[in-house]
Write a protein that holds these residues in place. Structure first.
Motif, PDB file in Angstrom:
ATOM      1  N   TRP A  60       0.875  -1.116   0.046  1.00 44.97           N
ATOM      2  CA  TRP A  60      -0.049   0.013   0.014  1.00 44.97           C
ATOM      3  C   TRP A  60       0.899   1.185  -0.124  1.00 44.97           C
ATOM      4  O   TRP A  60       2.052   1.065   0.123  1.00 44.97           O
ATOM      5  CB  TRP A  60      -1.018   0.054   1.042  1.00 44.97           C
ATOM      6  N   ILE A  61       0.044   2.293  -0.408  1.00 45.10           N
ATOM      7  CA  ILE A  61       0.944   3.602  -0.529  1.00 45.10           C
ATOM      8  C   ILE A  61       0.334   4.543   0.567  1.00 45.10           C
ATOM      9  O   ILE A  61      -0.942   4.792   0.699  1.00 45.10           O
ATOM     10  CB  ILE A  61       1.000   4.218  -1.898  1.00 45.10           C
ATOM     11  N   ASP A  62       1.090   5.373   1.078  1.00 38.96           N
ATOM     12  CA  ASP A  62       0.663   6.514   2.020  1.00 38.96           C
ATOM     13  C   ASP A  62       1.651   7.709   2.094  1.00 38.96           C
ATOM     14  O   ASP A  62       2.532   7.575   1.413  1.00 38.96           O
ATOM     15  CB  ASP A  62       0.502   5.974   3.603  1.00 38.96           C
ATOM     16  N   ASN A  63       1.405   8.835   2.794  1.00 41.25           N
ATOM     17  CA  ASN A  63       2.225   9.887   2.917  1.00 41.25           C
ATOM     18  C   ASN A  63       3.106   9.949   3.796  1.00 41.25           C
ATOM     19  O   ASN A  63       3.756  10.932   4.345  1.00 41.25           O
ATOM     20  CB  ASN A  63       1.246  11.036   3.099  1.00 41.25           C
ATOM     21  N   GLY A  64       3.919   8.800   4.194  1.00 37.08           N
ATOM     22  CA  GLY A  64       4.930   8.707   5.098  1.00 37.08           C
ATOM     23  C   GLY A  64       4.626   8.506   6.774  1.00 37.08           C
ATOM     24  O   GLY A  64       5.336   8.757   7.351  1.00 37.08           O
ATOM     25  N   THR A  76      -2.334   9.764  -3.436  1.00 37.91           N
ATOM     26  CA  THR A  76      -2.934   9.840  -4.728  1.00 37.91           C
ATOM     27  C   THR A  76      -2.524   8.471  -5.400  1.00 37.91           C
ATOM     28  O   THR A  76      -2.809   8.533  -6.726  1.00 37.91           O
ATOM     29  CB  THR A  76      -2.384  11.062  -5.353  1.00 37.91           C
ATOM     30  N   MET A  77      -1.763   7.715  -5.013  1.00 36.73           N
ATOM     31  CA  MET A  77      -1.287   6.480  -5.788  1.00 36.73           C
ATOM     32  C   MET A  77      -2.125   5.169  -5.043  1.00 36.73           C
ATOM     33  O   MET A  77      -2.238   5.164  -3.982  1.00 36.73           O
ATOM     34  CB  MET A  77       0.428   6.392  -5.561  1.00 36.73           C
ATOM     35  N   TRP A 112       4.981   7.210  -0.064  1.00 42.85           N
ATOM     36  CA  TRP A 112       5.833   5.867   0.439  1.00 42.85           C
ATOM     37  C   TRP A 112       5.040   4.653   0.334  1.00 42.85           C
ATOM     38  O   TRP A 112       3.848   4.554   0.438  1.00 42.85           O
ATOM     39  CB  TRP A 112       6.192   5.893   2.097  1.00 42.85           C
ATOM     40  N   LEU A 113       5.807   3.805  -0.635  1.00 47.56           N
ATOM     41  CA  LEU A 113       5.344   2.577  -0.926  1.00 47.56           C
ATOM     42  C   LEU A 113       5.871   1.543   0.282  1.00 47.56           C
ATOM     43  O   LEU A 113       6.790   1.470   0.678  1.00 47.56           O
ATOM     44  CB  LEU A 113       5.975   2.076  -2.184  1.00 47.56           C
ATOM     45  N   ASN A 114       4.770   0.848   0.834  1.00 48.22           N
ATOM     46  CA  ASN A 114       4.935  -0.114   1.941  1.00 48.22           C
ATOM     47  C   ASN A 114       4.923  -1.465   1.246  1.00 48.22           C
ATOM     48  O   ASN A 114       3.755  -1.799   0.804  1.00 48.22           O
ATOM     49  CB  ASN A 114       3.918   0.154   3.109  1.00 48.22           C
ATOM     50  N   LEU A 115       5.880  -2.288   1.711  1.00 51.07           N
ATOM     51  CA  LEU A 115       5.739  -3.849   1.183  1.00 51.07           C
ATOM     52  C   LEU A 115       5.851  -4.495   2.720  1.00 51.07           C
ATOM     53  O   LEU A 115       7.063  -4.846   3.077  1.00 51.07           O
ATOM     54  CB  LEU A 115       6.930  -4.090   0.587  1.00 51.07           C
ATOM     55  N   TYR A 116       4.889  -4.809   3.179  1.00 47.49           N
ATOM     56  CA  TYR A 116       4.577  -5.785   4.358  1.00 47.49           C
ATOM     57  C   TYR A 116       4.724  -7.118   4.214  1.00 47.49           C
ATOM     58  O   TYR A 116       3.779  -7.641   3.532  1.00 47.49           O
ATOM     59  CB  TYR A 116       3.388  -5.083   4.885  1.00 47.49           C
ATOM     60  N   GLU A 117       5.814  -7.851   4.411  1.00 46.18           N
ATOM     61  CA  GLU A 117       5.765  -9.228   4.297  1.00 46.18           C
ATOM     62  C   GLU A 117       5.512 -10.095   5.381  1.00 46.18           C
ATOM     63  O   GLU A 117       6.056  -9.831   6.438  1.00 46.18           O
ATOM     64  CB  GLU A 117       7.133  -9.734   3.566  1.00 46.18           C
ATOM     65  N   ILE A 118       4.743 -11.158   5.472  1.00 40.09           N
ATOM     66  CA  ILE A 118       4.244 -11.958   6.327  1.00 40.09           C
ATOM     67  C   ILE A 118       4.737 -13.515   6.063  1.00 40.09           C
ATOM     68  O   ILE A 118       4.234 -14.054   5.045  1.00 40.09           O
ATOM     69  CB  ILE A 118       2.743 -11.910   6.433  1.00 40.09           C
ATOM     70  N   PRO A 119       5.591 -13.873   6.793  1.00 40.96           N
ATOM     71  CA  PRO A 119       6.243 -15.331   6.750  1.00 40.96           C
ATOM     72  C   PRO A 119       5.338 -16.245   6.984  1.00 40.96           C
ATOM     73  O   PRO A 119       4.324 -16.029   7.769  1.00 40.96           O
ATOM     74  CB  PRO A 119       7.668 -15.341   7.811  1.00 40.96           C
ATOM     75  N   MET A 140       9.693   2.490   0.488  1.00 37.64           N
ATOM     76  CA  MET A 140      10.377   2.948  -0.657  1.00 37.64           C
ATOM     77  C   MET A 140       9.721   4.224  -0.968  1.00 37.64           C
ATOM     78  O   MET A 140       8.527   4.515  -1.101  1.00 37.64           O
ATOM     79  CB  MET A 140      10.247   1.917  -1.794  1.00 37.64           C
ATOM     80  N   LYS A 141      10.249   5.299  -1.402  1.00 36.20           N
ATOM     81  CA  LYS A 141      10.084   6.495  -1.632  1.00 36.20           C
ATOM     82  C   LYS A 141       9.257   6.485  -3.082  1.00 36.20           C
ATOM     83  O   LYS A 141      10.226   6.069  -4.185  1.00 36.20           O
ATOM     84  CB  LYS A 141      10.827   7.527  -1.542  1.00 36.20           C
ATOM     85  N   VAL A 142       8.193   7.128  -3.359  1.00 43.02           N
ATOM     86  CA  VAL A 142       7.684   7.349  -4.791  1.00 43.02           C
ATOM     87  C   VAL A 142       7.324   8.842  -5.097  1.00 43.02           C
ATOM     88  O   VAL A 142       6.721   9.512  -4.237  1.00 43.02           O
ATOM     89  CB  VAL A 142       6.382   6.574  -4.865  1.00 43.02           C
ATOM     90  N   PHE A 143       8.049   9.300  -6.021  1.00 45.46           N
ATOM     91  CA  PHE A 143       8.069  10.820  -6.223  1.00 45.46           C
ATOM     92  C   PHE A 143       7.118  11.083  -7.494  1.00 45.46           C
ATOM     93  O   PHE A 143       7.191  10.213  -8.394  1.00 45.46           O
ATOM     94  CB  PHE A 143       9.402  11.295  -6.543  1.00 45.46           C
ATOM     95  N   TYR A 144       6.814  12.305  -7.254  1.00 46.60           N
ATOM     96  CA  TYR A 144       5.718  12.757  -8.589  1.00 46.60           C
ATOM     97  C   TYR A 144       6.484  14.036  -8.933  1.00 46.60           C
ATOM     98  O   TYR A 144       6.693  14.881  -7.993  1.00 46.60           O
ATOM     99  CB  TYR A 144       4.329  13.107  -8.103  1.00 46.60           C
TER     100      TYR A 144
END
Length: 251
Positions: A60-64, A76-77, A112-119, A140-144
């Protein structure tokens, strides 16, 4: 469907192989940041599972904010797919879709792209039978980047300035960024003759565009030296590091 050349796939495969042999396991994006240029509505990002076991990934993507649940994130993403399973050593394409109509036109915006991994809850191989399963979140940062900004990003470093001032009884370093770009630092150091380098640190070392940011200093015994300078390392669009230095003004 994402199409890559044979050379690109060979390079990517070698990255997976080296990561599998290292102690740094997890979901590995193919780059450290993603940049949308005005007019682009979507970008693709390849992910590799460098764990020795399969994981379920929530994206998911948030504003940090850092403490928002995915369902409460505002951006917006959007990242698609939002939830998927990834086998050990496998590659998954992620699609980032955006609507930039509400974003400023005179400066970059960042999400900010969040990649949450669940083992897995149970060991899937003798190799990891004694390991503790820990959920991890990679950001991870995502810029416009709007079109027709008044200067190219390569000119940003020369436009930055720094000052030292006292705040709550301690010295802090202030970065002044008059450019329309985010200044992403990996390090900031105050140096002077006879003074060991003093590091400035925050959780996020990025100074926003057309703004300034204050960085606390670990310790600084400032005795009125007139030759203070700031040494820094900036991160560019491709994730490369560039060292620089400049004088610092004492306020």
């Amino acid at each position: 469907m994402i199409i890559r050349t044979l050379t690109q796939w060979m390079v990517w495969a070698s990255l997976i192989a080296s990561a599998l042999q290292s102690a740094h396991a997890g979901i590995m994006p193919e780059r450290t940041r993603l940049i949308f240029h005005e007019g682009q509505s979507q970008r693709s990002l390849m992910l590799a599972n460098t764990n020795a076991y399969p994981v379920v990934v929530q994206a998911w993507i948030d504003n940090g904010e850092g403490n928002q649940a995915p369902e409460n994130a505002v951006s917006t993403m959007v990242a698609l797919p939002s939830v998927f399973r990834l086998q050990s050593g496998a590659i998954q394409g992620l699609r980032i879709v955006q609507d930039a109509r509400s974003l400023p036109k005179d400066r970059e915006s960042v999400s900010w792209l969040n990649l949450y991994e669940i083992p897995p809850t149970k060991a899937v191989a003798p190799l990891i039978a004694t390991q503790v399963a820990v959920a991890m979140n990679t950001q991870m940062k995502v810029f416009y980047r709007p079109a027709n900004l008044p200067m190219p990003p390569e000119k940003m470093a020369a436009a930055l300035s720094f000052s030292l001032k006292q705040q709550a009884g301690a010295w802090v370093l202030v970065c002044h960024n008059p450019t329309p770009y985010h200044a992403s630092f990996s390090s900031l150091r105050v140096t002077a003759k006879g003074l060991d380098a003093v590091n400035a640190k925050t959780l996020d070392m990025m100074t926003p565009p057309l703004s300034e940011k204050t960085y606390p200093l670990e310790s600084l015994n400032f005795n009125g030296q007139s030759s203070l300078a700031v040494s820094y390392t900036l991160i560019d669009d491709e994730g490369h590091y560039h060292d620089g230095s400049t004088d610092v003004q004492v306020l």
